[in-house]
Design a protein around this motif. Structure first.
Motif, PDB file in Angstrom:
ATOM      1  N   LEU A  17       0.830  -1.197   0.000  1.00 26.50           N
ATOM      2  CA  LEU A  17       0.000   0.000   0.000  1.00 26.50           C
ATOM      3  C   LEU A  17       0.871   1.256   0.000  1.00 26.50           C
ATOM      4  O   LEU A  17       1.733   1.415   0.860  1.00 26.50           O
ATOM      5  N   ILE A  56      -3.132   5.701  -0.828  1.00 28.62           N
ATOM      6  CA  ILE A  56      -4.352   5.007  -0.409  1.00 28.62           C
ATOM      7  C   ILE A  56      -4.990   5.671   0.816  1.00 28.62           C
ATOM      8  O   ILE A  56      -6.145   5.402   1.153  1.00 28.62           O
ATOM      9  N   VAL A 101      -4.934   3.977  -7.162  1.00 26.49           N
ATOM     10  CA  VAL A 101      -4.715   3.047  -6.053  1.00 26.49           C
ATOM     11  C   VAL A 101      -6.056   2.600  -5.480  1.00 26.49           C
ATOM     12  O   VAL A 101      -6.259   1.416  -5.177  1.00 26.49           O
ATOM     13  N   ARG A 147      -7.731  -0.020  -7.717  1.00 29.52           N
ATOM     14  CA  ARG A 147      -7.175  -1.364  -7.573  1.00 29.52           C
ATOM     15  C   ARG A 147      -7.772  -2.043  -6.348  1.00 29.52           C
ATOM     16  O   ARG A 147      -8.210  -3.200  -6.402  1.00 29.52           O
ATOM     17  N   SER A 148      -7.804  -1.332  -5.240  1.00 25.17           N
ATOM     18  CA  SER A 148      -8.373  -1.878  -4.017  1.00 25.17           C
ATOM     19  C   SER A 148      -9.845  -2.218  -4.200  1.00 25.17           C
ATOM     20  O   SER A 148     -10.313  -3.286  -3.797  1.00 25.17           O
ATOM     21  N   TRP A 150      -2.175  -8.515  -0.312  1.00 20.30           N
ATOM     22  CA  TRP A 150      -3.569  -8.652  -0.754  1.00 20.30           C
ATOM     23  C   TRP A 150      -4.532  -8.290   0.373  1.00 20.30           C
ATOM     24  O   TRP A 150      -5.507  -7.568   0.168  1.00 20.30           O
ATOM     25  N   HIS A 193      -4.963  -4.643   0.852  1.00 20.09           N
ATOM     26  CA  HIS A 193      -5.781  -3.994  -0.175  1.00 20.09           C
ATOM     27  C   HIS A 193      -7.278  -4.204   0.057  1.00 20.09           C
ATOM     28  O   HIS A 193      -8.087  -3.372  -0.363  1.00 20.09           O
ATOM     29  N   ARG A 240     -10.482  -2.668   4.543  1.00 22.89           N
ATOM     30  CA  ARG A 240     -10.611  -1.212   4.602  1.00 22.89           C
ATOM     31  C   ARG A 240     -11.788  -0.831   5.490  1.00 22.89           C
ATOM     32  O   ARG A 240     -12.914  -1.291   5.295  1.00 22.89           O
TER      33      ARG A 240
END
Length: 201
Positions: free
Chosen positions: A51, A55, A72, A75-76, A107, A110, A113
């Motif tokens: 990361l 982000i 970014v 992608r997440s 991974w 990402h 969250r």
């Protein structure tokens, strides 16, 4: 139609026990459900970047600015979308230095969250992923870490159960190909591969 998300992490493409277990499982699934949709990521061959600072707006629930921040975040979001839409998540996770490979950690970073896959409540964190998902973890190690003196050094299975539980993944089954460096290692490997295939039933 069932969707399966597969995450390969072993650095050994040809002789990996965790990859062999994953393939045995997928072969039986394909045989019984030909229209299954399988999304595979070889995180060892094509690792995700760690990361970056860009982000941060997304982590704090802010709208990312066009450019690197938006790229970014996209992608997440894409990785989270795959996770949300999958019924089964298969994780090949060899034990490296008593824990998960760094590729798998990237991974996880990402897809975990706040406000997106989990939220904070007065009762503590709450997972936001749709319910009913199944997680299969196929792990391999040279020694034995499920019991005995080595159990205190296993920072893979307890960690994965904790971090996946954070986002609402609690139905987790683990198959271990452990003791690969012991004299009966080949027999242990074959038994683990058979156990992995049986989970497809």
């Amino acid at each position: 139609m069932t969707q399966i998300l597969v995450l390969h992490n072993s650095l050994n493409p040809s002789a990996s026990a965790s990859r062999a277990m994953t393939e045995a499982y997928l072969q039986r699934v394909r045989a019984s459900e030909p229209d299954v949709r399988i999304i595979e990521h070889d995180l060892a061959a094509r690792p995700l970047p760690h990361l970056p600072p860009e982000i941060l707006p997304s982590l704090f629930g802010q709208v990312p600015q066009p450019g690197p921040e938006a790229e970014v975040a996209a992608r997440s979001d894409a990785l989270i979308g795959e996770l949300e839409q999958s019924d089964v998540i298969v994780i090949g996770a060899p034990l490296y230095n008593f824990t998960i490979p760094s590729t798998l950690k990237a991974w996880l970073d990402h897809v975990i969250r706040g406000g997106r896959t989990f939220s904070y409540t007065e009762a503590g964190p709450q997972g936001l992923l749709p319910p009913g998902k199944r997680v299969l973890v196929f792990t391999a190690s040279g020694g034995v870490y499920s019991e005995g003196p080595g159990a205190a050094l296993d920072h893979l299975v307890p960690y994965l159960k904790s971090v996946l539980g954070l986002i609402g993944l609690s139905d987790i089954q683990v198959v271990r190909a452990e003791g690969m460096k012991l004299p009966d290692g080949p027999a242990r490997r074959e038994a683990a591969i058979a156990d992995a295939a049986a989970l497809a039933d």
